[in-house]
Design an enzyme around this catalytic site. Structure first.
Site, PDB file in Angstrom:
ATOM      1  N   LYS A  14       3.973  -4.615 -18.696  1.00 50.51           N
ATOM      2  CA  LYS A  14       3.704  -4.565 -20.140  1.00 50.51           C
ATOM      3  C   LYS A  14       2.311  -5.086 -20.476  1.00 50.51           C
ATOM      4  CE  LYS A  14       7.344  -7.088 -21.214  1.00 50.51           C
ATOM      5  NZ  LYS A  14       8.024  -7.324 -19.922  1.00 50.51           N
ATOM      6  N   ARG A  89      13.137  -9.506 -27.879  1.00 53.49           N
ATOM      7  CA  ARG A  89      13.899  -9.696 -26.650  1.00 53.49           C
ATOM      8  C   ARG A  89      15.393  -9.856 -26.897  1.00 53.49           C
ATOM      9  NH1 ARG A  89       9.291 -11.499 -23.313  1.00 53.49           N
ATOM     10  NH2 ARG A  89      10.048 -11.856 -21.210  1.00 53.49           N
ATOM     11  N   ARG A 129       2.469 -12.018  -8.097  1.00 54.65           N
ATOM     12  CA  ARG A 129       1.672 -12.533  -9.213  1.00 54.65           C
ATOM     13  C   ARG A 129       1.642 -14.059  -9.176  1.00 54.65           C
ATOM     14  NH1 ARG A 129       3.305 -10.774 -15.240  1.00 54.65           N
ATOM     15  NH2 ARG A 129       4.768 -12.494 -15.142  1.00 54.65           N
ATOM     16  N   ARG A 135       1.624 -19.540 -12.931  1.00 50.35           N
ATOM     17  CA  ARG A 135       2.779 -19.621 -13.827  1.00 50.35           C
ATOM     18  C   ARG A 135       3.982 -20.176 -13.084  1.00 50.35           C
ATOM     19  NH1 ARG A 135       3.511 -14.189 -17.379  1.00 50.35           N
ATOM     20  NH2 ARG A 135       5.645 -15.003 -17.355  1.00 50.35           N
ATOM     21  N   ARG A 147      15.261 -14.755 -14.990  1.00 49.89           N
ATOM     22  CA  ARG A 147      14.572 -14.000 -16.050  1.00 49.89           C
ATOM     23  C   ARG A 147      15.109 -12.571 -16.111  1.00 49.89           C
ATOM     24  NH1 ARG A 147       8.623 -14.901 -14.197  1.00 49.89           N
ATOM     25  NH2 ARG A 147       8.088 -13.449 -15.881  1.00 49.89           N
TER      26      ARG A 147
HETATM   27  N1  UDP Z   1       9.632 -15.802 -23.718  1.00 43.83           N
HETATM   28  C1  UDP Z   1      10.622 -15.830 -24.678  1.00 43.83           C
HETATM   29  N2  UDP Z   1      10.499 -15.017 -25.766  1.00 43.83           N
HETATM   30  C2  UDP Z   1       9.457 -14.168 -25.927  1.00 43.83           C
HETATM   31  C3  UDP Z   1       8.450 -14.132 -24.943  1.00 43.83           C
HETATM   32  C4  UDP Z   1       8.568 -14.956 -23.840  1.00 43.83           C
HETATM   33  O1  UDP Z   1      11.582 -16.569 -24.572  1.00 43.83           O
HETATM   34  O2  UDP Z   1       9.403 -13.463 -26.958  1.00 43.83           O
HETATM   35  C5  UDP Z   1       9.710 -16.707 -22.560  1.00 43.83           C
HETATM   36  C6  UDP Z   1      10.814 -16.371 -21.576  1.00 43.83           C
HETATM   37  O3  UDP Z   1      11.235 -17.581 -20.995  1.00 43.83           O
HETATM   38  C7  UDP Z   1      10.079 -15.515 -20.556  1.00 43.83           C
HETATM   39  C8  UDP Z   1       8.720 -16.189 -20.493  1.00 43.83           C
HETATM   40  O4  UDP Z   1       8.500 -16.665 -21.826  1.00 43.83           O
HETATM   41  O5  UDP Z   1      10.734 -15.508 -19.301  1.00 43.83           O
HETATM   42  C9  UDP Z   1       7.574 -15.293 -20.067  1.00 43.83           C
HETATM   43  O6  UDP Z   1       7.509 -14.184 -20.906  1.00 43.83           O
HETATM   44  P1  UDP Z   1       6.385 -13.071 -20.749  1.00 43.83           P
HETATM   45  O7  UDP Z   1       6.731 -11.976 -21.700  1.00 43.83           O
HETATM   46  O8  UDP Z   1       5.059 -13.652 -20.830  1.00 43.83           O
HETATM   47  O9  UDP Z   1       6.520 -12.631 -19.258  1.00 43.83           O
HETATM   48  P2  UDP Z   1       6.935 -11.293 -18.607  1.00 43.83           P
HETATM   49  O10 UDP Z   1       8.421 -11.231 -18.827  1.00 43.83           O
HETATM   50  O11 UDP Z   1       6.176 -10.227 -19.310  1.00 43.83           O
HETATM   51  O12 UDP Z   1       6.548 -11.463 -17.182  1.00 43.83           O
HETATM   52 MG    MG Z   2       3.927 -10.178 -19.897  1.00 51.01          MG
END
Ligand code: UDP
Ligand code: MG
Length: 192
Positions: A14, A89, A129, A135, A147
């Protein structure tokens, strides 16, 4: 306005594709994950709260995330529209976003672009990554798998809501980055 929800599991690309879309269509990206990381880096109260969830691979509660998003949208900018990256989400966040976009921008979500990538590829990408991202949530396979589990239990239903509105489009997220961008561009062109 063109307002895009960029959707997909963690590691589906994304952030990368949002960059290409903002350049192509002159949009502004709003990544709630990036906003949380900015707050964590600066050790704000919001950052401390978010960290307690993010470090476990859990979602930050809706209210916290939605309030932060509203603050961000109220900042004045010149743009053709927004890309929501990693938000909404949950079903509740999806409904909230509809209201916020209407109230703050007098607009609608135009399209939900969904990047499809299988789970084992996601785990490998995120571990890779994690070697350089710094991270904490990328550094450990158990957190990564949690996740992905959160994605299936809480986030996947977001797709159903956009499907019902006829706004949901899937794109294969495996392949050359530029080819995936072209497919996304073509979907946006269709609705412009
Ligand atoms: N997160 C969340 N709500 C959001 C965005 C992120 O709770 O709207 C938290 C959640 O714990 C997630 C982490 O932040 O696992 C990383 O999100 P990000 O979207 O940056 O990572 P990606 O999933 O794109 O790798
Ligand atoms: Mg992201």
């Amino acid at each position: 306005m063109i307002n895009i929800v960029l959707f997909g599991p963690p590691g589906s690309g994304k952030g990368t594709q949002a960059q290409h879309l903002i350049e192509k269509f002159n949009l502004k990206q709003i990544s709630t994950g990036d906003l949380f990381r900015y707050n964590m880096k600066n050790n704000t109260e919001l950052g401390k709260l978010a960290k307690s969830y993010i470090d476990k691979g859990e979602l930050v509660p809706d209210k916290v995330t939605i309030d932060m998003l509203i603050d961000e949208l109220r900042k004045p900018t010149e743009t053709n529209g927004f890309i929501f990256d990693g938000f909404p989400r949950t079903a509740n966040q999806t409904e909230a976003l509809e209201t916020i976009v209407k109230d703050e921008l007098g607009a609608e979500i135009s399209i939900c672009l969904s990047l499809v990538v299988e789970d084992e590829v996601l785990v490998q990408r995120l571990l890779k990554r994690g070697e350089t991202s710094g991270r904490t949530d990328d550094s450990n396979e158990d957190i990564i798998r949690n996740r992905i589990k959160e994605y299936y239990t809480k986030t996947a239903e977001v797709a159903e809501l956009y499907k019902k509105q006829g706004k949901y489009v899937e794109v294969n997220g495996i392949g050359e980055i530029s080819e995936i961008s072209e497919k996304l561009f073509a979907e946006v062109e269709k609705i412009k």
